[in-house]
Design an enzyme around this catalytic site. Structure first.
Site, PDB file in Angstrom:
ATOM      1  CG  ASN A 170      21.522   4.891  12.409  1.00 38.56           C
ATOM      2  OD1 ASN A 170      21.499   4.545  11.229  1.00 38.56           O
ATOM      3  ND2 ASN A 170      21.416   4.028  13.417  1.00 38.56           N
ATOM      4  CE  LYS A 198      17.942   3.590  14.178  1.00 34.15           C
ATOM      5  NZ  LYS A 198      17.149   3.202  15.335  1.00 34.15           N
ATOM      6  CG  HIS A 251      22.370   0.465  16.032  1.00 35.43           C
ATOM      7  ND1 HIS A 251      21.165  -0.140  16.304  1.00 35.43           N
ATOM      8  CD2 HIS A 251      22.180   1.787  16.198  1.00 35.43           C
ATOM      9  CE1 HIS A 251      20.283   0.801  16.612  1.00 35.43           C
ATOM     10  NE2 HIS A 251      20.864   1.978  16.555  1.00 35.43           N
ATOM     11  CD  GLU A 310      17.732  -0.339  15.124  1.00 33.34           C
ATOM     12  OE1 GLU A 310      18.254   0.001  14.056  1.00 33.34           O
ATOM     13  OE2 GLU A 310      17.043   0.447  15.822  1.00 33.34           O
ATOM     14  CD  GLU A 333      22.255   4.369  19.870  1.00 27.74           C
ATOM     15  OE1 GLU A 333      21.805   5.440  19.467  1.00 27.74           O
ATOM     16  OE2 GLU A 333      22.196   3.311  19.215  1.00 27.74           O
ATOM     17  N   GLY A 388      13.886   4.225  19.493  1.00 29.50           N
ATOM     18  CA  GLY A 388      12.694   4.156  18.659  1.00 29.50           C
ATOM     19  C   GLY A 388      11.409   3.985  19.446  1.00 29.50           C
ATOM     20  CB  SER A 392      13.627   8.561  22.239  1.00 31.72           C
ATOM     21  OG  SER A 392      13.093   7.306  21.826  1.00 31.72           O
ATOM     22  N   GLY A 430      18.283   8.645  15.655  1.00 30.94           N
ATOM     23  CA  GLY A 430      17.650   7.785  14.662  1.00 30.94           C
ATOM     24  C   GLY A 430      16.469   8.503  14.036  1.00 30.94           C
ATOM     25  N   GLY A 431      15.266   8.217  14.519  1.00 29.24           N
ATOM     26  CA  GLY A 431      14.027   8.726  13.932  1.00 29.24           C
ATOM     27  C   GLY A 431      14.043  10.214  13.634  1.00 29.24           C
TER      28      GLY A 431
HETATM   29  P1  PGA Z   1      16.042   6.741  17.854  1.00 33.57           P
HETATM   30  O1  PGA Z   1      17.267   5.793  17.421  1.00 33.57           O
HETATM   31  O2  PGA Z   1      16.574   8.135  17.897  1.00 33.57           O
HETATM   32  O3  PGA Z   1      15.002   6.548  16.777  1.00 33.57           O
HETATM   33  O4  PGA Z   1      15.573   6.266  19.174  1.00 33.57           O
HETATM   34  C1  PGA Z   1      18.533   5.987  17.945  1.00 33.57           C
HETATM   35  C2  PGA Z   1      19.475   4.979  17.364  1.00 33.57           C
HETATM   36  O5  PGA Z   1      19.071   3.831  17.140  1.00 33.57           O
HETATM   37  O6  PGA Z   1      20.654   5.302  17.100  1.00 33.57           O
END
Ligand code: PGA
Length: 248
Positions: free
Chosen positions: A9, A11, A94, A96, A167, A173, A213, A234-235
């Site tokens: 993702n 983002k 998600h 967010e 999640e 993050g 993470s 994500g990251g």
């Molecule tokens: P992250 O994000 O791997 O940066 O923690 C995961 C996500 O939001 O899907």
């Protein structure tokens, strides 16, 4: 045997040319048919990345969708528009989006349904806050999210097309990962919840990812858990780390 699914993702990162450069650079190393690999760039990059992925097994996913077919919804994107750029997956709900854009369980359910009607597989995100976990409310919170997200969706679609991404919000993050056993415990709980809603066949087939993470150094432990069928990254999906995670 459930096929693993690892999704990146992006983002709100990468311009179109940055995304194109990055995906071109890693695509040969994440191109496999042993697992489903899904790239979810920003809307404006979807068409270009679709071309980059042409001829590979890598799937394209969107990060959001609107739950109407067309019309006066300035700024929104309809499911058939996603289909027209070859999206086969779309993330919905998600955290967010739930937190920053007030997405409710009802909206998540509408989005999942319209995606299924339009031949796109929803990746439905659920997860508790740290406060909810500290108060031991995480199972209730996640159960409600799963039940509401899947309302009026048939078992066949849940078994074969829906992906649930667990999640925990406190792990997104933050660099804090749920331990593999915490992730397994909740993914099993989600599978049992779906078993109670549908049948043991649906329970055994539905794919459940963990996200929060995920990095090369914890991917294998998480992905080898019995009830965890993949990762939503994500990251780490913005770097070479994604190659290592896919090849865990
Ligand atoms: P992250 O994000 O791997 O940066 O923690 C995961 C996500 O939001 O899907």
């Amino acid at each position: 045997m459930r096929k693993k699914i690892i999704a990146g993702n992006y983002k709100m990162n990468f311009t179109v040319s940055e995304a194109e450069y990055f995906v071109n650079n890693i695509k040969e190393r994440i191109n496999t048919d042993e697992i489903d690999v899904v790239i979810c760039p920003n809307f404006v990059s979807l068409d270009r990345i679709s071309n980059v992925l042409d001829g590979t097994n890598i799937k394209l996913g969107a990060q959001n969708v609107y739950y109407e077919k067309k019309g006066a919804f300035t700024g929104e994107t309809a499911p058939d528009m996603l289909l027209s750029v070859n999206c086969s997956y779309c993330i919905v709900g998600h955290s967010e989006r739930r937190i920053n854009f007030n997405e409710t369980d009802e909206m998540v359910n509408k989005k999942a349904k319209i995606l299924l009607e339009n031949s796109i597989n929803p990746i439905i995100c659920v997860g508790e806050t740290l406060e909810e976990r500290n108060n031991n409310l995480m199972f209730d919170v996640v159960k409600k999210q799963v039940e509401k997200a899947l309302e009026n969706i048939n078992g066949e679609d849940v078994a074969n097309r829906v992906v649930i991404a667990y999640e925990p919000i406190w792990a997104i993050g933050t660099g804090v990962t749920a331990t593999a056993s915490q992730a397994q415990e909740m993914c099993k709980y989600i599978r049992d919840t779906i078993g109670n809603m549908y049948s043991s066949k649906v329970k055994d087939k539905v794919r459940i990812q963990y996200g929060g993470s995920v990095k090369p150094n914890n991917a294998a432990e998480i992905l080898n858990m019995e009830d965890i069928d993949g990762a939503l990254v994500g990251g780490a999906s913005l770097t070479e780390d994604f190659v290592a995670i896919v090849n865990y």
